[in-house]
Motif scaffolding. Sequence first.
Motif, short mmCIF file in Angstrom:
data_model
loop_
_atom_site.label_atom_id
_atom_site.label_comp_id
_atom_site.label_asym_id
_atom_site.label_seq_id
_atom_site.Cartn_x
_atom_site.Cartn_y
_atom_site.Cartn_z
N SER A 92 0.82 -1.22 0.00
CA SER A 92 0.00 0.00 0.00
C SER A 92 0.85 1.27 0.00
N GLY A 93 2.04 1.20 0.62
CA GLY A 93 2.84 2.40 0.80
C GLY A 93 2.38 3.19 2.01
N ALA A 94 3.13 4.21 2.37
CA ALA A 94 2.81 5.04 3.53
C ALA A 94 1.59 5.92 3.25
N ALA A 95 0.93 6.33 4.33
CA ALA A 95 -0.25 7.18 4.21
C ALA A 95 0.13 8.62 3.88
N ASN A 96 -0.65 9.23 3.00
CA ASN A 96 -0.57 10.67 2.73
C ASN A 96 -1.81 11.32 3.32
N TYR A 97 -1.63 12.46 3.99
CA TYR A 97 -2.75 13.06 4.71
C TYR A 97 -3.22 14.35 4.05
N GLY A 98 -4.50 14.60 4.21
CA GLY A 98 -5.10 15.82 3.70
C GLY A 98 -6.38 16.14 4.44
N SER A 99 -7.06 17.18 4.01
CA SER A 99 -8.30 17.62 4.66
C SER A 99 -9.50 17.34 3.77
N PRO A 100 -10.65 17.06 4.36
CA PRO A 100 -11.87 16.79 3.58
C PRO A 100 -12.20 17.95 2.64
N GLY A 101 -12.55 17.61 1.40
CA GLY A 101 -12.97 18.62 0.45
C GLY A 101 -11.83 19.30 -0.28
N TYR A 102 -10.60 18.91 -0.04
CA TYR A 102 -9.45 19.51 -0.70
C TYR A 102 -8.70 18.45 -1.50
N GLY A 103 -8.29 18.84 -2.72
CA GLY A 103 -7.57 17.90 -3.56
C GLY A 103 -8.43 16.70 -3.91
N GLN A 104 -7.85 15.52 -3.72
CA GLN A 104 -8.54 14.28 -4.08
C GLN A 104 -9.54 13.81 -3.03
N TYR A 105 -9.55 14.44 -1.86
CA TYR A 105 -10.35 13.92 -0.74
C TYR A 105 -11.80 14.37 -0.84
N GLY A 106 -12.71 13.44 -0.48
CA GLY A 106 -14.12 13.76 -0.46
C GLY A 106 -14.49 14.58 0.77
N THR A 107 -15.65 15.21 0.72
CA THR A 107 -16.14 15.97 1.87
C THR A 107 -16.77 15.02 2.88
N LEU A 108 -17.06 15.56 4.06
CA LEU A 108 -17.68 14.75 5.12
C LEU A 108 -19.17 15.05 5.21
N LEU A 109 -19.92 14.01 5.51
CA LEU A 109 -21.34 14.16 5.80
C LEU A 109 -21.55 13.74 7.25
N SER A 110 -21.86 14.72 8.10
CA SER A 110 -22.16 14.40 9.49
C SER A 110 -23.59 13.90 9.59
N GLY A 111 -23.80 12.93 10.48
CA GLY A 111 -25.13 12.34 10.61
C GLY A 111 -25.41 11.29 9.57
N SER A 112 -24.35 10.74 8.96
CA SER A 112 -24.50 9.72 7.92
C SER A 112 -23.41 8.67 8.06
N LEU A 113 -23.65 7.49 7.52
CA LEU A 113 -22.67 6.41 7.51
C LEU A 113 -22.60 5.80 6.12
N GLU A 114 -21.39 5.36 5.75
CA GLU A 114 -21.23 4.63 4.50
C GLU A 114 -21.46 3.14 4.76
N ARG A 115 -22.40 2.57 4.05
CA ARG A 115 -22.70 1.15 4.22
C ARG A 115 -21.76 0.30 3.36
N SER A 116 -21.87 -0.99 3.51
CA SER A 116 -21.07 -1.92 2.73
C SER A 116 -21.33 -1.72 1.24
N ASN A 117 -20.29 -1.88 0.42
CA ASN A 117 -20.47 -1.74 -1.03
C ASN A 117 -20.79 -3.08 -1.70
N VAL A 118 -21.22 -4.07 -0.91
CA VAL A 118 -21.60 -5.38 -1.44
C VAL A 118 -22.97 -5.29 -2.10
N ASP A 119 -23.07 -5.73 -3.35
CA ASP A 119 -24.34 -5.83 -4.07
C ASP A 119 -24.79 -7.28 -3.98
N ILE A 120 -25.85 -7.53 -3.21
CA ILE A 120 -26.31 -8.90 -2.97
C ILE A 120 -26.66 -9.61 -4.28
#
Length: 270
Positions: A206-234
């Motif tokens: 994987s290599g070492a982690a690179n850090y950044g802030s939500p909404g900047y560069g390649q990083y997605g923004t955050l949604l408070s009050g929400s959760l990401e569910r499994s990406n499994v399609d039954i």
Amino acid sequence: MSFYVSLNGLKNSQTDLGVIANNIANAETNGFKKSRTDFGDVVAATALTNPRMIQGVGSTVESITQVFELGPIEQTGSALDLAITGPGFFTTVNMETGKTYYTRNGSFTTDQVGNIQDGSGNVLQTYPVDANGTPTSNTPQDTQIPATNASGSEFASVSISTDGLVTASYADGSTLPLGSVALASFLTPEGLKKVGSSNWEVSGISGAANYGSPGYGQYGTLLSGSLERSNVDIAEELVGLITAQRNFQANAKAIDTATQISQTIINLRT
């Protein structure tokens, strides 16, 4: 030789079934990322072998690849439930072992001393900020909510903005910026090592982690009050399950056919 070729096919189908079964078992696991089994053919030949006469000798499992596509977002209403709308991983550090984990499961809560953690003792990492909420360092740190502010007022609530700023509110109406959520990215996320509970560790692949802030560069923004569910399609997994089962049955039939041929040859009378 056909026995061993088909035997390899049986083992490969069994591996595929195991991967699919694990995907289905985690269809309701927040932040889980499904895997797929990649196969490759096996060929035995020398430089002098006629290319038109090369016969394959079966297949092998080349890799079990993790698929990091975004899962569906579910609204929960809890301020400390976070979902990333694009690339990036939350970073947590275990309070006892000091190990660093990366996760897409943003189900956080507070412990008895105010640490924002995932319920397993892994504390969310944020950048330190000044009174205006501007990051003052690019080194992530633990996120802790003070029980009272400087004037002695008690903690009332916490909020997290789309750009990751964690803000605590107190009974006297004042607010206190606590930090800015640090998101991690990797050159090869498929190389991250699974450790369970929707957590990963870095590896040499994987290599070492690179850090950044939500909404900047390649990083997605955050949604408070929400959760990401499994990406499994039954539905997709069930189709794959049927295919793997058919492959297993076909290889078993090939072994049965080879057995019958061998038995016929043994029973020949001169």
